[in-house]
Motif scaffolding. Structure first.
Motif, PDB file in Angstrom:
ATOM      1  N   UNK A  81       0.826  -1.210   0.000  1.00 32.57           N
ATOM      2  CA  UNK A  81       0.000   0.000   0.000  1.00 32.57           C
ATOM      3  C   UNK A  81       0.865   1.268   0.000  1.00 32.57           C
ATOM      4  N   UNK A  82       1.962   1.256   0.746  1.00 29.69           N
ATOM      5  CA  UNK A  82       2.855   2.413   0.769  1.00 29.69           C
ATOM      6  C   UNK A  82       3.487   2.637  -0.608  1.00 29.69           C
ATOM      7  N   UNK A  83       3.886   1.555  -1.257  1.00 28.73           N
ATOM      8  CA  UNK A  83       4.461   1.675  -2.602  1.00 28.73           C
ATOM      9  C   UNK A  83       3.436   2.246  -3.582  1.00 28.73           C
ATOM     10  N   UNK A  84       2.198   1.780  -3.470  1.00 31.99           N
ATOM     11  CA  UNK A  84       1.151   2.280  -4.352  1.00 31.99           C
ATOM     12  C   UNK A  84       0.884   3.761  -4.114  1.00 31.99           C
ATOM     13  N   UNK A  85       0.844   4.134  -2.836  1.00 36.15           N
ATOM     14  CA  UNK A  85       0.524   5.526  -2.494  1.00 36.15           C
ATOM     15  C   UNK A  85       1.615   6.475  -2.979  1.00 36.15           C
ATOM     16  N   UNK A  86       2.853   6.142  -2.719  1.00 39.90           N
ATOM     17  CA  UNK A  86       3.960   7.038  -3.087  1.00 39.90           C
ATOM     18  C   UNK A  86       4.266   7.008  -4.574  1.00 39.90           C
ATOM     19  N   UNK A  87       3.831   5.966  -5.261  1.00 41.03           N
ATOM     20  CA  UNK A  87       4.136   5.861  -6.686  1.00 41.03           C
ATOM     21  C   UNK A  87       3.023   6.289  -7.619  1.00 41.03           C
ATOM     22  N   UNK A  88       1.900   6.731  -7.071  1.00 39.91           N
ATOM     23  CA  UNK A  88       0.767   7.097  -7.920  1.00 39.91           C
ATOM     24  C   UNK A  88       1.039   8.379  -8.704  1.00 39.91           C
ATOM     25  N   UNK A  89       0.653   8.376  -9.974  1.00 39.42           N
ATOM     26  CA  UNK A  89       0.736   9.543 -10.842  1.00 39.42           C
ATOM     27  C   UNK A  89      -0.589   9.695 -11.583  1.00 39.42           C
TER      28      UNK A  89
END
Length: 252
Positions: A81-89
């Motif tokens: 979830x952290x990877x998804x949140x920080x990587x969203x564009x």
């Protein structure tokens, strides 16, 4: 009540011939609660998870093992979830409102996993992840004293997106950077494809055939044979024996 006995109380000692009636009754009660608890838990979880849990007939140990497995799973889920949140564009699909709502949903799930996300982060990160078309809005927010909450951010970004679409005639490419692994923008695709067609055309022509060089006789100045195959040269050699011998020696 039976579940509490099985999950929170340790297994009592097995009764013997010397055990009292109360001890035998307590063990029998625990055994009935233990069997019932195991049956309920095994019916409530997936077969995949059951296969990952150590086999035991003790309901308390079975329950404790489930808790440990879920703790490991929660850590993996939190990292994802952290990877998804920080990587969203933002790519423009679904609208900016839906894009920020996805971030809100991820932060709510992280909070459930005991990883709280502050309101300030949930405003700054979505705003900074928006493409260059929203730079005017970013500058406006960074220069003012007031702080937005999440609801205000969603409303203001939605209005800004509508303004951008009206100004561009309803068609805007919100992708800020093309994916270099193959999902490039249409402009890059046309440019690269143009070059690819050029290369393809070059390959389709195939290798050029070798140019055959004409054989010229420098003695008679005619084509199709060499000097040593020339009849005029041989006649000349016959008339000039001494010169012919020297000429043949040079040829060898």
């Amino acid at each position: 009540m039976d579940l509490d006995i099985a999950l929170h109380a340790n297994e009592p000692p097995k009764p013997t011939v010397r055990s009292s009636i109360e001890e035998k009754a307590r063990y029998e009660k625990w055994g009935r609660a233990n069997r019932l608890s195991l049956m309920i838990m095994k019916r409530s979880i997936s077969h995949t998870l059951i296969g990952a849990i150590s086999k035991t007939e003790n309901a308390k140990r079975f329950f404790d093992d489930i808790v440990e497995k879920y703790k490991s799973s929660e850590k993996a889920d939190a990292g994802e979830l952290m990877d998804r949140l920080t990587g969203m564009k933002y790519d423009g699909v679904g609208g900016v409102r839906e894009y920020i709502m996805k971030m809100v949903d991820i932060t709510a799930r992280l909070t459930e996993l005991e990883i709280p996300i502050t309101e300030s982060f949930l405003v700054h990160h979505p705003l900074n992840s928006l493409p260059s078309q929203f730079d005017q809005l970013k500058t406006s927010y960074n220069t003012q004293k007031d702080k937005w909450n999440t609801n205000e951010l969603i409303s203001i970004c939605d209005q800004e997106e509508k303004r951008i679409l009206r100004g561009s005639g309803g068609s805007v490419n919100f992708v800020s950077q093309p994916n270099m692994k193959g999902h490039s923008s249409s402009h890059n695709y046309r440019r690269n494809n143009k070059g690819g067609n050029k290369i393809k055309n070059q390959k389709s022509n195939g290798p050029k055939p070798a140019i055959k060089k004409e054989i010229n006789c420098w003695f008679c100045k005619k084509n199709g044979h060499k000097k040593f195959d020339c009849h005029k040269y041989k006649n000349w050699l016959a008339k000039n024996k001494s010169g012919g011998v020297q000429e043949q020696a040079k040829a060898k």
